[in-house]
Scaffold this active site. Structure first.
Site, PDB file in Angstrom:
ATOM      1  N   GLY A   1      49.476  48.788  57.477  1.00  0.00           N
ATOM      2  CA  GLY A   1      48.590  49.115  56.353  1.00  0.00           C
ATOM      3  C   GLY A   1      48.264  50.591  56.298  1.00  0.00           C
ATOM      4  O   GLY A   1      48.595  51.354  57.205  1.00  0.00           O
TER       5      GLY A   1
ATOM      6  N   GLY B   1      42.758  58.936  60.636  1.00  0.00           N
ATOM      7  CA  GLY B   1      42.841  58.905  59.181  1.00  0.00           C
ATOM      8  C   GLY B   1      43.209  60.241  58.558  1.00  0.00           C
ATOM      9  O   GLY B   1      43.216  60.380  57.336  1.00  0.00           O
TER      10      GLY B   1
ATOM     11  N   ASP C   1      58.424  49.266  57.053  1.00  0.00           N
ATOM     12  CA  ASP C   1      57.223  49.730  56.333  1.00  0.00           C
ATOM     13  C   ASP C   1      57.481  51.082  55.671  1.00  0.00           C
ATOM     14  O   ASP C   1      56.670  51.531  54.857  1.00  0.00           O
ATOM     15  CB  ASP C   1      56.019  49.826  57.271  1.00  0.00           C
ATOM     16  CG  ASP C   1      56.290  50.656  58.502  1.00  0.00           C
ATOM     17  OD1 ASP C   1      57.248  50.339  59.233  1.00  0.00           O
ATOM     18  OD2 ASP C   1      55.561  51.639  58.737  1.00  0.00           O
TER      19      ASP C   1
ATOM     20  N   ASP D   1      58.061  58.617  53.349  1.00  0.00           N
ATOM     21  CA  ASP D   1      57.684  58.961  54.720  1.00  0.00           C
ATOM     22  C   ASP D   1      58.600  60.044  55.290  1.00  0.00           C
ATOM     23  O   ASP D   1      59.642  59.759  55.873  1.00  0.00           O
ATOM     24  CB  ASP D   1      57.644  57.751  55.655  1.00  0.00           C
ATOM     25  CG  ASP D   1      56.764  58.063  56.864  1.00  0.00           C
ATOM     26  OD1 ASP D   1      56.755  59.227  57.297  1.00  0.00           O
ATOM     27  OD2 ASP D   1      56.098  57.155  57.369  1.00  0.00           O
TER      28      ASP D   1
HETATM   29  P1  AMP Z   1      53.978  56.172  59.804  1.00  0.00           P
HETATM   30  O1  AMP Z   1      54.478  56.523  61.151  1.00  0.00           O
HETATM   31  O2  AMP Z   1      53.447  57.358  59.034  1.00  0.00           O
HETATM   32  O3  AMP Z   1      54.919  55.351  59.014  1.00  0.00           O
HETATM   33  O4  AMP Z   1      52.673  55.287  60.046  1.00  0.00           O
HETATM   34  C1  AMP Z   1      52.701  54.038  60.692  1.00  0.00           C
HETATM   35  C2  AMP Z   1      51.323  53.428  60.657  1.00  0.00           C
HETATM   36  O5  AMP Z   1      50.383  54.244  61.375  1.00  0.00           O
HETATM   37  C3  AMP Z   1      50.725  53.253  59.275  1.00  0.00           C
HETATM   38  O6  AMP Z   1      49.967  52.062  59.284  1.00  0.00           O
HETATM   39  C4  AMP Z   1      49.849  54.463  59.134  1.00  0.00           C
HETATM   40  O7  AMP Z   1      48.814  54.278  58.196  1.00  0.00           O
HETATM   41  C5  AMP Z   1      49.301  54.596  60.540  1.00  0.00           C
HETATM   42  N1  AMP Z   1      48.878  55.975  60.848  1.00  0.00           N
HETATM   43  C6  AMP Z   1      49.676  57.051  61.048  1.00  0.00           C
HETATM   44  N2  AMP Z   1      48.943  58.156  61.303  1.00  0.00           N
HETATM   45  C7  AMP Z   1      47.637  57.775  61.271  1.00  0.00           C
HETATM   46  C8  AMP Z   1      46.378  58.447  61.455  1.00  0.00           C
HETATM   47  N3  AMP Z   1      46.311  59.747  61.729  1.00  0.00           N
HETATM   48  N4  AMP Z   1      45.250  57.714  61.323  1.00  0.00           N
HETATM   49  C9  AMP Z   1      45.295  56.405  61.044  1.00  0.00           C
HETATM   50  N5  AMP Z   1      46.430  55.718  60.868  1.00  0.00           N
HETATM   51  C10 AMP Z   1      47.595  56.373  60.973  1.00  0.00           C
HETATM   52 MG    MG Z   2      54.831  55.161  56.987  1.00  0.00          MG
END
Ligand code: AMP
Ligand code: MG
Length: 506
Positions: free
Chosen positions: A87, A123, A255, A265
């Site tokens: 999410g 976040g 995802d 991404d």
């Molecule tokens: P990603 O690697 O960007 O595809 O992210 C994978 C998951 O980690 C997703 O659910 C993102 O929303 C979550 N996520 C990545 N970076 C952060 C962050 N700094 N704070 C909160 N959630 C994160």
């Molecule tokens: Mg992602």
């Protein structure tokens, strides 16, 4: 300025998201604003008068009229392992905006604070990755690759902590939707068939309106099958164009695979220098799952995961449902292969595949691998040296049995290269000018090379000077045109990016 959003996804109900408001930031400052994209989205503003307002909106400090911000729920296979709950942990979908043609686009903030899905994350997003996403996605768009785009980057005036404090930013991402394979997996994992149907209907409405049924009628098995076929069709040009320009996504988790077929991404992505199908730069991709040459296979794996989710919507009997889906996956594999070789032939100025072309392509790639030739430069050089006189000369030598015109040792790399060149010249001899034209359209003169991107990011972050970034963008936004400044960004890295590593989720 006047700006308003609606939020179609909101109407799907709270199984699909958590309502969540961006966390305000202390000192928002608009760093990058995509005027071309703003125009496409019919946003009326004046950059002189409205830059503070834009910074308020696109930091999440102030809500745009009609915006109902949400954090979308999704699951995903990460490096092959299923995570039932990912999410939006650091993103907020503000709503959607219609362009002048009536198409809806998601407006999403990334780095806008925590949500229900944040787990241990903060976040937030650091400035470097935000600028990087802007640069890479604009370059990819100009290269002709289907992609999500960035409308704005706003500095927050706050630090984010990633081993050390870094300046923070919020990036605004525009996508035709943020529906991922993982969104379907979220409901399939929960056996929530009603939500799966709602999601499929919404996806059809947004992306494939031609598949819409009669108002009020339930979603039919055939519509689901057609929907799956339409999603597959969107992935073919996506991956084939990545392979055309040497793009390595780096984290093709389910995802991060949008059903729209847009690149999404940009975290650990990178560009290939010298050709090698095993090229990987992502530090967390230890098994090279997402290596350059694996991307066709991985998209098939990801689409098979989407198929898993759709089976119960097609038939209660899994065997019957599988019998309808399996041929589509086989066709997908064939399409990917055919379009890949067609694209590679286009890179060589060949418009239509004929017998022998696949070998011609594969033999070139084998030579490029062996000789560590730069992927982008090789095609640019082949086109630059291409002319009728040279072609006629080499073919004449070839037919006299002297293809070894350079007197090279038989079996040497140089000999192989000459032999390959004469085969290619024979293939395109009938229309050298046509071949040159096609090559110019297919092969970029310049790509967003890792070493240039990193050097510009370093300058932007240490000095705050964004001029180098704008100068770079001006060139990579016209990658098929030779501009005065193009040559400044065409060079391959002197060390071959041997120690270059990219990172995820930073
Ligand atoms: P990603 O690697 O960007 O595809 O992210 C994978 C998951 O980690 C997703 O659910 C993102 O929303 C979550 N996520 C990545 N970076 C952060 C962050 N700094 N704070 C909160 N959630 C994160
Ligand atoms: Mg992602």
């Amino acid at each position: 300025m006047k700006l308003s959003l609606s939020n179609g996804y909101f109407s799907l109900g709270n199984a699909f998201y958590q309502q969540s408001t961006p966390t305000p930031v202390s000192a928002p400052e608009l760093l990058l604003w995509n005027t071309h994209l703003a125009e496409k989205l019919s946003i009326n503003y004046s950059i002189e008068q409205d830059d503070e307002q834009l910074a308020q909106y696109f930091s999440g400090n102030q809500l745009i009229d009609g915006s109902t911000p949400i954090a979308q729920a999704y699951s995903g296979h990460q490096f092959g392992h299923f995570n039932p709950q990912l999410g939006d942990g650091r993103a907020h979908l503000l709503g959607d905006i219609s362009d002048s043609e009536g198409q809806s686009w998601d407006v999403q903030l990334k780095g806008s604070g925590t949500s229900f899905f944040s787990r241990s994350g903060d976040g937030r997003c650091a400035l470097g990755p935000a600028l990087r996403e802007y640069m890479m996605s604009e370059a990819m768009f100009a290269l002709g690759v289907p992609t999500t785009r960035c409308l704005a980057v706003v500095a927050t005036g706050e630090a984010v902590y990633r081993e050390r404090p870094l300046p923070g930013a919020v990036v605004t991402r525009i996508a035709s939707s943020h529906i991922r394979v993982g969104t379907f997996q979220y409901f399939a994992a929960r056996n929530d068939i009603d939500s799966l149907k709602k999601l499929t209907n919404f996806s059809i409405e947004r992306h494939f309106p031609q598949l819409k049924g009669i108002e009020g009628e339930v979603l039919s098995a055939q519509q689901v099958v057609d929907f799956f076929a339409a999603v597959l069709n969107k992935q073919v040009p996506l991956v084939v164009s990545w392979l055309r320009v040497g793009f390595i996504h780096g984290v093709m988790n389910t995802d991060n695979t949008a059903i729209s077929g847009e690149t999404i991404d940009y975290g650990p992505c990178a560009m290939m220098n010298h050709y090698h199908s095993d090229t990987v730069f992502s530090s967390i991709d230890r098994n090279s799952r997402y290596a350059f040459g694996n991307q066709s296979k991985i998209i098939q794996w990801n689409m098979a995961r989407l198929a898993d989710c759709l089976l119960p919507l097609i038939d209660d009997d899994e065997d019957i449902a599988l019998a309808k889906i399996t041929p589509l996956l086989q066709q997908f594999a064939n399409d990917l292969q055919f379009r890949y070789f067609e694209m590679m032939a286009n890179k060589l100025g060949i418009a239509q595949l004929a017998d022998g072309d696949i070998e011609l392509v594969n033999d070139l790639l084998a030579i490029m691998t062996k000789m560590k030739l730069d992927y982008t430069q090789s095609f640019v050089t082949l086109a630059a040296n291409l002319n009728q006189k040279e072609v006629d000369k080499v073919i004449a030598q070839h037919s006299d049995g002297e293809s070894n015109n350079a007197g090279e040792e038989v079996g040497s790399a140089q000999y192989q290269w000459q032999a390959w060149l004469s085969r290619w010249y024979v293939r395109i001899a009938a229309d050298v000018e046509g071949a040159k034209d096609l090559m110019a359209k297919t092969n970029p003169l310049v790509i967003p090379r890792n070493h240039h991107v990193e050097a510009i990011l370093a300058t932007s972050q240490t000095t705050g000077d964004l001029n180098p970034l704008h100068e770079f963008l001006a060139v990579v936004q016209q990658p098929y045109e030779l501009l005065a400044q193009t040559a400044a960004y065409q060079d391959a890295p002197s060390d071959g990016d041997e120690n270059y590593h990219t990172f995820c989720g930073t």
